[in-house]
Design a protein around this motif. Sequence first.
Motif, PDB file in Angstrom:
ATOM      1  N   GLU A   1       0.831  -1.200   0.000  1.00  0.00           N
ATOM      2  CA  GLU A   1       0.000   0.000   0.000  1.00  0.00           C
ATOM      3  C   GLU A   1       0.866   1.252   0.000  1.00  0.00           C
ATOM      4  OE1 GLU A   1      -4.094   0.731   2.102  1.00  0.00           O
ATOM      5  OE2 GLU A   1      -2.516   1.291   3.510  1.00  0.00           O
TER       6      GLU A   1
ATOM      7  N   TYR B   1      -5.968  13.392   0.653  1.00  0.00           N
ATOM      8  CA  TYR B   1      -5.070  12.245   0.658  1.00  0.00           C
ATOM      9  C   TYR B   1      -5.847  10.946   0.454  1.00  0.00           C
ATOM     10  CZ  TYR B   1      -6.341  11.433   5.622  1.00  0.00           C
ATOM     11  OH  TYR B   1      -7.008  11.197   6.793  1.00  0.00           O
TER      12      TYR B   1
ATOM     13  N   PHE C   1      -5.171   6.271   0.036  1.00  0.00           N
ATOM     14  CA  PHE C   1      -4.326   5.087   0.164  1.00  0.00           C
ATOM     15  C   PHE C   1      -4.611   4.164  -1.013  1.00  0.00           C
ATOM     16  CE2 PHE C   1      -4.993   6.784   4.378  1.00  0.00           C
ATOM     17  CZ  PHE C   1      -3.730   6.720   4.964  1.00  0.00           C
TER      18      PHE C   1
ATOM     19  N   ARG D   1       4.742  11.957   5.782  1.00  0.00           N
ATOM     20  CA  ARG D   1       3.990  11.598   6.972  1.00  0.00           C
ATOM     21  C   ARG D   1       2.524  11.915   6.715  1.00  0.00           C
ATOM     22  NH1 ARG D   1       7.726   9.094   8.170  1.00  0.00           N
ATOM     23  NH2 ARG D   1       9.101   9.318   9.938  1.00  0.00           N
ATOM     24  N   GLN D   2       1.665  11.046   7.193  1.00  0.00           N
ATOM     25  CA  GLN D   2       0.243  11.283   7.013  1.00  0.00           C
ATOM     26  C   GLN D   2      -0.273  12.197   8.118  1.00  0.00           C
ATOM     27  OE1 GLN D   2       1.908   8.457   6.528  1.00  0.00           O
ATOM     28  NE2 GLN D   2       0.621   6.886   5.648  1.00  0.00           N
TER      29      GLN D   2
ATOM     30  N   SER E   1       3.029   3.046   2.630  1.00  0.00           N
ATOM     31  CA  SER E   1       2.144   3.165   3.782  1.00  0.00           C
ATOM     32  C   SER E   1       2.094   1.810   4.472  1.00  0.00           C
ATOM     33  CB  SER E   1       0.732   3.566   3.347  1.00  0.00           C
ATOM     34  OG  SER E   1      -0.193   3.426   4.400  1.00  0.00           O
TER      35      SER E   1
ATOM     36  N   PHE F   1       0.781   5.650   0.352  1.00  0.00           N
ATOM     37  CA  PHE F   1       0.051   6.830   0.802  1.00  0.00           C
ATOM     38  C   PHE F   1       0.217   7.926  -0.241  1.00  0.00           C
ATOM     39  CE2 PHE F   1       0.502  11.044   2.801  1.00  0.00           C
ATOM     40  CZ  PHE F   1      -0.772  11.200   3.323  1.00  0.00           C
TER      41      PHE F   1
END
Length: 470
Positions: free
Chosen positions: A62, A103, A105, A316-317, A137, A64
């Motif tokens: 996955e 954002y 995924f 960074r999320q 991610s 991000f």
Amino acid sequence: MNEENIDGTNGCSKVRTGTQNEAALLALMEKTGYNMVQENGQRKFGGPPPGWEGPPPPRGCEVFVGKIPRDMYEDELVPVFERAGKIYEFRLMMEFSGENRGYAFVMYTTKEEAQLAIRILNNYEIRPGKFIGVCVSLDNCRLFIGAIPKEKKKEDILDEMRKVTEGVVDVIVYPSATDKTKNRGFAFVEYESHRAAAMARRKLIPGTFQLWGHTIQVDWADPEKEVDEETMQRVKVLYVRNLMISTTEETIKAEFNKFKPGAVERVKKLRDYAFVHFFNREDAVAAMSVMNGKCIDGASIEVTLAKPVNKENTWRQHLNGQISPNSENLIVFTNKEENHPKTLGKLPALPARLNGQHSPSPPEVERCTYPFYPGTKLTPISMYSLKSSHFNSAVMHLDYYCNKNNWAPPEYYLYSTTSQDGKVLLVYKIVIPAIANGSQSYFMPDKLCTTLEDAKELAAQFTLLHLGPF
């Protein structure tokens, strides 16, 4: 497309603009055969895709995606990400208003496809002047536990955490740099799944939970940096942990040269860990096998390949994913110990949003004022004659740290970028002239701030975190 899905799509289509409309989503679903459903603030496309049999893809598949224009949706995004491979699931985070949250995924069917997406789509111009960010991610399965009594052993902490939470797989504990019989006052607890870690965090987070009579600190641990296999195959630097403070670079070089004289190019030691650079990768791999678990100056060392980290890709999320990476392409070596995001000392002068990184400061000094009476005798002193506990600011701590080591003062270099909503974001790079060589030539946090003071304080915290305790 079932009735629930139609309702979710219609609810969002009322506020869409441009090419994003119900017809476009229906056309995408008809073309691909994927289902789409909106729930819990996100819209899922696929998961699994048509004809999928077996379990979902493993961890590492996955990515991000950040800095997505708020009026862009699956009909535009999916075709872009399909260039890297077959999409298992696309999750777009949604606002109640119908806009996306900036954002998403994207889960691919293989790790190779995810890595390809990062290579070809990170900093991709999705619209004129709009660049997205893409990075790996991972579901975080690890918690940071702080304020642990330093005399507790790994087995004690493991047993206690298994009593109070479910799904505990392992506990990671690091010995003190100055006393190998004690821990550093914190540990990482690994859980069997992200859900198990999240449930444990929810139980422990209120701040009233105690272990051995101590109120503990609990938060998510920063995930370990994932480095693709191709990059790791080129690494010829070893990370050596659990060294004695007194062990010198010369001693380390001599020990690692024993199995093959002249194989080591150089050594860089910081506190109780070091990076050993080899001329050839083959020698580095062989030395890792030979030296792991060996004793140097009475300490049993741990040796692994150092992980090169491209800071441009360490997204960074944060919140809505709108923070962009630093413009420079910065390469440093990292390792799991130096990635820990918290230690015991809190710097109360920092706003709460910066508490993701605490400096390794000593216990807080009492902060209050006293009356200054006329005639009170004052004595001129140097700040360096004080104890470190007299400093509350990480910036002052770092200056004090350098002076105590007979180093020149730290040098601060300011950089900026602009968020999607137009805010100026700041970050400092710190250079310690005395150690400005090798893989640790500078220190720069992976978070950006909106004020100058916060940026400087965070950079000093980050630097102290890597330099280790006083």
